[in-house]
Design a protein around this motif. Structure first.
Motif, PDB file in Angstrom:
ATOM      1  N   LEU A  51      -4.963 -27.800  54.355  1.00 23.96           N
ATOM      2  CA  LEU A  51      -3.755 -26.977  54.179  1.00 23.96           C
ATOM      3  C   LEU A  51      -3.729 -26.464  52.739  1.00 23.96           C
ATOM      4  O   LEU A  51      -4.528 -26.890  51.898  1.00 23.96           O
ATOM      5  CB  LEU A  51      -2.502 -27.823  54.438  1.00 23.96           C
ATOM      6  CG  LEU A  51      -2.073 -28.049  55.890  1.00 23.96           C
ATOM      7  CD1 LEU A  51      -3.137 -28.755  56.698  1.00 23.96           C
ATOM      8  CD2 LEU A  51      -0.765 -28.829  55.939  1.00 23.96           C
ATOM      9  N   VAL A 110      -1.229 -23.154  57.044  1.00 28.62           N
ATOM     10  CA  VAL A 110      -1.786 -24.011  58.096  1.00 28.62           C
ATOM     11  C   VAL A 110      -2.772 -23.176  58.904  1.00 28.62           C
ATOM     12  O   VAL A 110      -2.495 -22.008  59.206  1.00 28.62           O
ATOM     13  CB  VAL A 110      -0.648 -24.530  59.012  1.00 28.62           C
ATOM     14  CG1 VAL A 110      -1.222 -25.259  60.226  1.00 28.62           C
ATOM     15  CG2 VAL A 110       0.285 -25.446  58.236  1.00 28.62           C
ATOM     16  N   LYS A 112      -8.229 -29.065  59.102  1.00 32.67           N
ATOM     17  CA  LYS A 112      -7.120 -29.882  58.589  1.00 32.67           C
ATOM     18  C   LYS A 112      -6.926 -29.707  57.091  1.00 32.67           C
ATOM     19  O   LYS A 112      -6.348 -30.576  56.424  1.00 32.67           O
ATOM     20  CB  LYS A 112      -7.391 -31.345  58.914  1.00 32.67           C
ATOM     21  CG  LYS A 112      -7.293 -31.634  60.413  1.00 32.67           C
ATOM     22  CD  LYS A 112      -7.388 -33.109  60.685  1.00 32.67           C
ATOM     23  CE  LYS A 112      -7.058 -33.366  62.157  1.00 32.67           C
ATOM     24  NZ  LYS A 112      -7.057 -34.784  62.493  1.00 32.67           N
ATOM     25  N   ARG A 170      -0.740 -28.695  66.807  1.00 33.05           N
ATOM     26  CA  ARG A 170       0.540 -29.374  66.499  1.00 33.05           C
ATOM     27  C   ARG A 170       1.743 -28.572  66.977  1.00 33.05           C
ATOM     28  O   ARG A 170       2.880 -28.914  66.657  1.00 33.05           O
ATOM     29  CB  ARG A 170       0.673 -29.573  64.977  1.00 33.05           C
ATOM     30  CG  ARG A 170      -0.493 -30.290  64.315  1.00 33.05           C
ATOM     31  CD  ARG A 170      -0.388 -31.805  64.412  1.00 33.05           C
ATOM     32  NE  ARG A 170      -1.583 -32.439  63.865  1.00 33.05           N
ATOM     33  CZ  ARG A 170      -1.627 -33.105  62.704  1.00 33.05           C
ATOM     34  NH1 ARG A 170      -0.541 -33.224  61.953  1.00 33.05           N
ATOM     35  NH2 ARG A 170      -2.756 -33.649  62.312  1.00 33.05           N
ATOM     36  N   TYR A 212       0.286 -36.713  55.620  1.00 29.58           N
ATOM     37  CA  TYR A 212       0.450 -36.460  57.049  1.00 29.58           C
ATOM     38  C   TYR A 212       1.668 -35.561  57.228  1.00 29.58           C
ATOM     39  O   TYR A 212       2.475 -35.404  56.310  1.00 29.58           O
ATOM     40  CB  TYR A 212       0.570 -37.761  57.852  1.00 29.58           C
ATOM     41  CG  TYR A 212       1.766 -38.634  57.527  1.00 29.58           C
ATOM     42  CD1 TYR A 212       1.610 -39.760  56.708  1.00 29.58           C
ATOM     43  CD2 TYR A 212       3.046 -38.386  58.052  1.00 29.58           C
ATOM     44  CE1 TYR A 212       2.692 -40.587  56.422  1.00 29.58           C
ATOM     45  CE2 TYR A 212       4.121 -39.198  57.753  1.00 29.58           C
ATOM     46  CZ  TYR A 212       3.934 -40.295  56.935  1.00 29.58           C
ATOM     47  OH  TYR A 212       5.002 -41.108  56.639  1.00 29.58           O
ATOM     48  N   LEU A 251      -5.040 -25.797  63.689  1.00 27.26           N
ATOM     49  CA  LEU A 251      -4.108 -26.916  63.494  1.00 27.26           C
ATOM     50  C   LEU A 251      -2.729 -26.552  64.036  1.00 27.26           C
ATOM     51  O   LEU A 251      -2.039 -27.383  64.635  1.00 27.26           O
ATOM     52  CB  LEU A 251      -4.016 -27.293  62.014  1.00 27.26           C
ATOM     53  CG  LEU A 251      -3.204 -28.557  61.714  1.00 27.26           C
ATOM     54  CD1 LEU A 251      -3.918 -29.795  62.255  1.00 27.26           C
ATOM     55  CD2 LEU A 251      -2.952 -28.720  60.210  1.00 27.26           C
ATOM     56  N   ASP A 268      -3.968 -37.731  57.138  1.00 25.83           N
ATOM     57  CA  ASP A 268      -5.123 -37.073  57.738  1.00 25.83           C
ATOM     58  C   ASP A 268      -5.329 -35.628  57.293  1.00 25.83           C
ATOM     59  O   ASP A 268      -6.294 -34.994  57.695  1.00 25.83           O
ATOM     60  CB  ASP A 268      -4.994 -37.123  59.263  1.00 25.83           C
ATOM     61  CG  ASP A 268      -3.710 -36.427  59.733  1.00 25.83           C
ATOM     62  OD1 ASP A 268      -3.716 -35.891  60.852  1.00 25.83           O
ATOM     63  OD2 ASP A 268      -2.703 -36.440  58.992  1.00 25.83           O
ATOM     64  N   LEU A 269      -4.444 -35.102  56.508  1.00 25.80           N
ATOM     65  CA  LEU A 269      -4.541 -33.694  56.116  1.00 25.80           C
ATOM     66  C   LEU A 269      -4.883 -33.580  54.636  1.00 25.80           C
ATOM     67  O   LEU A 269      -4.337 -34.324  53.807  1.00 25.80           O
ATOM     68  CB  LEU A 269      -3.209 -32.972  56.378  1.00 25.80           C
ATOM     69  CG  LEU A 269      -2.678 -33.072  57.809  1.00 25.80           C
ATOM     70  CD1 LEU A 269      -1.278 -32.479  57.895  1.00 25.80           C
ATOM     71  CD2 LEU A 269      -3.622 -32.383  58.793  1.00 25.80           C
ATOM     72  N   HIS A 270      -5.754 -32.629  54.317  1.00 27.65           N
ATOM     73  CA  HIS A 270      -6.075 -32.378  52.910  1.00 27.65           C
ATOM     74  C   HIS A 270      -5.151 -31.272  52.391  1.00 27.65           C
ATOM     75  O   HIS A 270      -5.063 -30.201  52.994  1.00 27.65           O
ATOM     76  CB  HIS A 270      -7.540 -31.965  52.761  1.00 27.65           C
ATOM     77  CG  HIS A 270      -7.882 -31.614  51.350  1.00 27.65           C
ATOM     78  ND1 HIS A 270      -8.150 -30.332  50.939  1.00 27.65           N
ATOM     79  CD2 HIS A 270      -7.974 -32.387  50.242  1.00 27.65           C
ATOM     80  CE1 HIS A 270      -8.405 -30.337  49.637  1.00 27.65           C
ATOM     81  NE2 HIS A 270      -8.299 -31.574  49.196  1.00 27.65           N
ATOM     82  N   ARG A 326      -3.711 -35.968  49.811  1.00 25.52           N
ATOM     83  CA  ARG A 326      -3.768 -36.102  51.256  1.00 25.52           C
ATOM     84  C   ARG A 326      -2.381 -36.488  51.755  1.00 25.52           C
ATOM     85  O   ARG A 326      -1.627 -37.182  51.064  1.00 25.52           O
ATOM     86  CB  ARG A 326      -4.806 -37.153  51.658  1.00 25.52           C
ATOM     87  CG  ARG A 326      -6.220 -36.749  51.243  1.00 25.52           C
ATOM     88  CD  ARG A 326      -7.278 -37.559  51.939  1.00 25.52           C
ATOM     89  NE  ARG A 326      -7.374 -37.255  53.360  1.00 25.52           N
ATOM     90  CZ  ARG A 326      -8.092 -36.271  53.881  1.00 25.52           C
ATOM     91  NH1 ARG A 326      -8.818 -35.482  53.101  1.00 25.52           N
ATOM     92  NH2 ARG A 326      -8.120 -36.062  55.185  1.00 25.52           N
TER      93      ARG A 326
END
Lengths: 151, 997
Positions: free
Chosen positions: B899, B859, B897, B867, B934, B863, B824-826, B932
């Motif tokens: 990074l 980050v 999202k 988290r 997680y 986010l 889910d993270l770029h 990408r």
């Protein structure tokens, strides 16, 4: 089929130093024989503290004034034309010689004004007096203008 | 005589000048000099020192800032002028203690020393007086500031504010004793200073000095301070007049020429190609001294080029050939290594054929070395399997430009970027990856009203400065370019004359653009329509537009397509072939341009000649005595797969850390384990070299001669500054020896000049390139005709296409690779200012490690909150291809999202552990930017602190102002200017605006 590795086995490198030259060896040996090598080695190894001591010693007002005065003296000598200086030195030498003549050096009586004036009739004495008067005039002139510019 | 050429009379002599010249300009152009200190040719007039005072009809004026008028009379030697110059010099010496003989700056180029002599001062009028501050600030790892020596000329401030435009330095004129300050008066090491070195370079005395010079440059300069101070005092008291002291210092300065070597070179780091002199004492690097005559950078540098040379003398350098036996490398002689390599290569060739080899050229080695490596591949072995790391970066831009305008390189020079009315930067963190190019944009933007639009997903420095910052969704900037192109056509804001005369394919392209309405563009990219319209309007109003782009564009599946779109946009608006216009894909490495130019590509010979062209084949056969291989070779991106499929058996790598830089680096390393034989020619035992069978110790740029090509297509010479370390050798010697051991019958090259001569004979693109034409700071931008005429600006006569016209080319956007939603993270990635790429070289610098000790993952605050992360938390990022572990750095440079992971990790944090298998659809460039992943939290406490020290400039704020604010100085009652001319008396206009170039 190589696995990654960072193990590198090195062999002791051969002594690749170029052989010390024969002349350099002789020079070092000569220094040692003269008893100078140890002294120079010590001086170089202790350079910093030696220098510190020397500087502290010479960084005194009296020493600095002496060095400054010596510089000015050297500068002064450099302003006098060579021929003039030669004549002055010759004349001074001759004067010292005449000074030692018993006629001048052994008489103890005083001199009256007429005797002084009589001495001035001697052309060589008169010439010397004129030279000294010329020196005094120039000295006084320079002293006077230096006094005006001094803050 | 033309209207703009005027005669003036200087000291009785009639001299010609141009309208707009200052008196000092005219004098310097005519090799006449007068005293001047604060003026610098790269900074312009600063007007703090008054040593350049001259007399004109109107009175005493500053020669540096006074524009000439027809028949003006200037007297530089009149009593009033000389008195003013002497008074100005005396005031300066009140702030500066003269101890030249024991000063590390006494190298013949000290401006204060030389100007004091020039003015003819015999005695100082105002004794030196210390300033009431802590004398030395040595908190920066690279340079120190001695406040007592500072003459407050303001050069450093001017350079920092208006040339580098980092805006850290200023002079606090409000203090009783003014001084230079960093930010609002913090120690240098705690400020926003980026250690670019500009201030040290321009300092006219020893107030700002490189730490590597201190105690090293002079014969007497390493005397401890407690001894030095009384020494200096002693000399001042004993000899208060200056001329004898200067004589002594001039003797000492002359003596230094026997110990300090000054060698011209070109930076080994990025593609800007900064050139400068490097000062060495034996193998010791004393300093980097840039020069105004350097064609690309002038006096500009960055932290790496100015201070990042420790790697040359690193104890980690490879110094002896190494041969693997089992799981260890053993030292060998060169002959042993060559014989083993030749034996195995000939064996493999006999068994598996020439196409079972792969050769990788270095983008850091010279053009001559790239040429020899591709010759080794093609001539000695018989394969086209040769590549360099342009496949990893700018091949998409090369493709886009070759399809449209013809040449795959920057269409102009950095000077064109500086003079553009408008600059658009797409997918480039220019201030960190090409710092000196960024300085030109920042300066033009700050001082000359240049418009700046930045298109990026990350808020970096250029984005902060931009007039408009466009943040499209990741991988959609190409669509945005298409959207803006359509809008320009719809508004009829295109250059019809240019299009009708010089461009084909307009109607087809217009039709292709039909779907890219503002609304559609907004839907895909997320960029508001208003923003797109605003930028289009700016483009329409700009007389000249330059577009810069880099990996944020090219390292995508649509890298080539987006590059095509950019070139098309420039064609639609007539922004080629004029000063200030054009396309600027910014090259990464110092010689990635050259490595491709000189043929280290699987489908090009030197000069991008087609290996299938019969005429070209015949020419090479005549020169090399052998037929060229016909089959197109494989590239870097295809290598790992080819090895794993058993097609490639042997790899020969020169200066490339493939095991770290390849996308899906883990696969590359697995492939290396399958090879039958591997040779690595390197300066360090890199990750890649750890897999080799034989490692050959090579020499970096300071230890050899050769040439590089920078991003402007500019060919520049490097000169050898020191002998190769221990038993290492320049790559060109190794390659020649290798060819000989393979029986290749090459001519014997005794110097790289001969290699260049051979390459030039075979390559029309640089037919006129000779070492003689590249002497010193001279350079040539290809194409270079046989008579030496070069091409700073391309396409002025025609485009490089068969019909002489540029082509608008329709494109096909594929969009980003799709992965499972759990990733889910770029993960954006790139390089930091301080470290070059993975940091093989820059980690060798203690100073750079002090500023950036390691890597991290950026980050966003939102986010982090979501988290429960804090600075220093150790996280693992997991992608479909692998994982990395890194500490968190919370910053608003990223958002949501998205990074960011910098490349400078040699270990577990290596970003290419997670970059994937997507590639550009045209060139196979890996889609690094489409990664990408997680996130898993490994250790919530982690480092327990920020992975980036809080002293780093990224946590600080700049303090912008225009130059040194000299009006504040002259407003003080205790600073009385020496000018008397009415017109020249201080006004805001004279001092704060018109003085700048």
């Amino acid at each position: 089929m190589a696995q990654p590795t960072i193990n590198v086995i090195t062999t002791k490198a051969p002594d690749n130093h170029a052989p010390v030259s024969y002349d350099l060896e002789r020079f070092v040996h000569a220094l040692k024989t003269a008893g100078v090598l140890d002294f120079v080695t010590g001086l170089l190894e202790q350079r910093d503290s030696v220098l510190h001591l020397v500087i502290n010693e010479i960084n005194q007002p009296g020493v600095k004034m002496a060095v400054n005065n010596m510089e000015q003296l050297a500068a002064f000598i450099g302003t006098i034309p060579q021929e003039t200086w030669h004549v002055v030195l010759m004349a001074a030498a001759n004067g010292i010689k005449s000074m030692n003549d018993p006629k001048a050096s052994t008489q103890n009586e005083g001199m009256g004004i007429f005797q002084l004036l009589g001495a001035l009739k001697n052309p060589e004495t008169a010439r010397a007096v004129r030279v000294i008067l010329g020196f005094l005039e120039g000295f006084g002139r320079a002293w006077s203008s230096s006094s005006k510019t001094t803050p | 005589m033309s209207q703009n050429v005027w005669e003036i009379i200087i000291d009785g002599q009639t001299i010609t000048g141009h309208r707009g010249d200052t008196i000092l300009d005219v004098m310097l152009k005519n090799n006449q000099d007068i005293p001047h200190i604060c003026y610098h040719p790269s900074l312009g007039p600063i007007q703090t020192c008054d040593t350049c005072i001259v007399e004109t009809e109107g009175g005493l004026v500053r020669a540096c800032a006074t524009k000439i008028a027809p028949n003006m009379t200037v007297n530089t030697h009149s009593a009033p002028a000389q008195e003013a110059q002497a008074e100005a010099m005396n005031r300066i010496l009140h702030n500066h203690q003269l101890y030249c003989t024991v000063c590390d700056n006494n190298n013949g180029n000290c401006v204060v020393h030389n100007t004091t002599k020039q003015v003819g001062l015999v005695h100082q009028k105002y004794p030196f007086e210390r300033k009431p501050y802590e004398k030395i600030d040595a908190t920066n790892p690279f340079y120190r500031y001695d406040v007592d020596q500072c003459i407050l000329c303001g050069r450093c401030v001017e350079a920092c504010q208006d040339l580098e435009v980092n805006e850290t330095l200023s002079i606090d004129w409000s203090l009783e004793r003014p001084r230079v300050i960093w930010d609002d008066g913090v120690p240098i090491g705690e400020s926003s200073c980026v250690s670019c070195g500009h201030c040290v370079t321009v300092c006219p005395c020893n107030a700002l000095m490189e730490k590597t010079m201190l105690g090293e440059a002079g014969y007497l300069t390493n005397i401890p301070q407690e001894t030095l101070e009384p020494m200096i005092e002693w000399v001042e008291d004993v000899e208060p007049s200056l001329p004898p002291v200067f004589t002594l210092s001039d003797i000492e300065s002359a003596m230094r020429k026997s110990r300090i070597k000054r060698t011209k070179t070109v930076c080994t780091y990025c593609g800007v190609g900064c050139s400068f002199d490097i000062w060495t004492k034996g193998r010791q690097v004393l300093k980097v001294e840039p020069s105004p005559e350097a064609p690309t950078n002038g006096i500009s540098t960055c932290i790496k080029g100015k201070f990042g040379w420790d790697f040359v003398n690193s104890p980690q350098r490879l110094t002896q050939p190494l041969i693997r036996r089992g799981d260890a490398f053993y030292e060998a002689t060169w002959e042993e290594a060559y014989r083993l390599i030749a034996e195995r290569m000939l064996q493999i060739k006999k068994q598996h054929g020439p196409d079972s080899f792969m050769f990788i050229a270095s983008s850091k080695a010279t053009n001559e070395e790239a040429y020899l490596l591709q010759k080794l591949a093609r001539h000695a072995i018989g394969t086209n399997n040769v590549d360099n790391d342009s496949t990893y970066c700018q091949d998409p831009a090369t493709y886009g430009l070759r399809q449209t305008v013809g040449f795959g390189g920057d269409s102009g020079s950095v000077s064109d970027i500086a003079q553009a009315d408008m600059v658009m930067i797409v997918g480039s963190n220019t201030a960190e990856s090409h710092p000196v190019v960024a300085t030109r944009v920042k300066r033009a933007h700050k001082l000359h009203g240049q418009k700046l639009v930045v298109v990026d997903i990350r808020r970096h420095e250029m984005a902060e400065r931009a007039d408009i910052f466009v943040q499209p969704n990741p991988g959609t900037d190409g669509v945005w370019i298409l959207g803006i192109s359509k809008y320009l056509i719809d508004q009829d804001w295109i250059d019809h004359d240019f299009l009708s005369q010089w461009v084909t394919g307009f109607e087809d392209y217009k039709e292709f653009l039909a779907p890219y309405s503002l609304e559609h563009t907004r839907t895909i990219t997320g960029v508001p329509e208003q923003t797109t319209m605003q930028v289009a309007s700016m483009i329409h109003e700009a007389h000249s537009l330059s577009i810069l782009w880099a990996m944020g564009v090219t390292q995508h599946r649509d890298g080539s397509e987006t590059s095509l779109a950019i070139a098309n946009l420039l064609l639609l608006t007539g922004n080629f072939a004029r000063p200030g216009t054009g396309a600027y894909p910014l090259r990464g490495h110092n010689n990635v341009q050259g490595a491709s130019d000189f043929g280290a590509k699987p489908h090009y010979l030197p000069g991008y000649q087609d290996p299938a062209d019969p005429e070209v084949r015949e020419r090479f056969k005549a020169a090399w005595g052998k037929e060229l291989p016909k089959t197109r070779g494989i590239n870097n991106q295809e290598l790992a797969g080819a090895i794993l499929q058993g097609r490639i058996k042997m790899v020969y790598i020169v200066g490339e850390d493939t095991g770290l830089v390849d996308a899906n680096a883990e696969e590359a390393r697995q492939a290396f384990e399958q090879l039958e034989f591997m040779v690595v020619q390197e300066i360090f035992l890199t990750k890649t070299a750890q897999y080799a069978d034989v490692i050959l110790p090579a020499s970096p740029s300071l230890e050899k001669d050769g040439t590089f090509v920078n991003t402007e297509r500019r060919i520049q010479r490097i000169y050898q500054a020191m002998e190769p370390l221990a038993n290492s050798r320049p790559d060109w010697i190794i390659l020649q020896d290798m060819a000989s051991h393979l029986g290749a019958q090459w001519p014997t090259y005794t110097h790289p000049e001969e290699i260049m001569a051979e390459a030039a004979r075979l390559t029309p693109l640089f037919a006129g390139v000779t070492y003689e034409r590249l002497e010193g700071y001279r350079s040539l931008q290809w194409p270079v005709l046989e008579d030496g005429t070069d091409s700073p600006l391309l396409y002025t006569q025609s485009f490089h296409q068969p019909d002489g016209k540029a082509h608008l080319v329709a494109l096909t956007m594929s969009g980003m690779s799709q992965v499972d939603a759990k990733y889910d993270l770029h993960i954006n990635n790139g390089q930091l200012l301080e470290h070059f790429h993975e940091g093989n070289m820059t980690y060798q610098s203690a100073g750079i490690r002090h500023v950036v000790p390691g890597m991290f993952v950026e980050v966003s605050p939102e986010l982090a909150h979501e988290r429960n992360l804090q600075d220093g938390t150790m996280v693992r990022l997991v992608s479909p291809t692998g994982s990395l572990t890194a500490p968190v750095l919370i910053t608003d440079r990223v958002s949501g999202k998205a990074l960011y992971v910098p490349m400078n990790s040699l270990g577990e944090g290596a970003v290419n552990n997670i970059t994937g298998t997507g590639i550009d659809t045209r060139t196979s460039t890996p889609a690094y930017k489409e990664t990408r992943a997680y996130m898993e939290v490994v250790d919530p406490q982690g480092l327990g602190r920020s992975p980036l020290p809080r002293r780093n400039w990224r946590f600080k704020h700049r303090h912008p102002q225009r130059g040194v604010n000299v009006a504040a100085k002259w407003a003080r009652r205790d600073y009385i200017p020496l000018v008397t001319a009415q017109k020249h008396l201080e006004t805001e206009e004279t001092l704060n605006g018109t003085a700048h170039n």
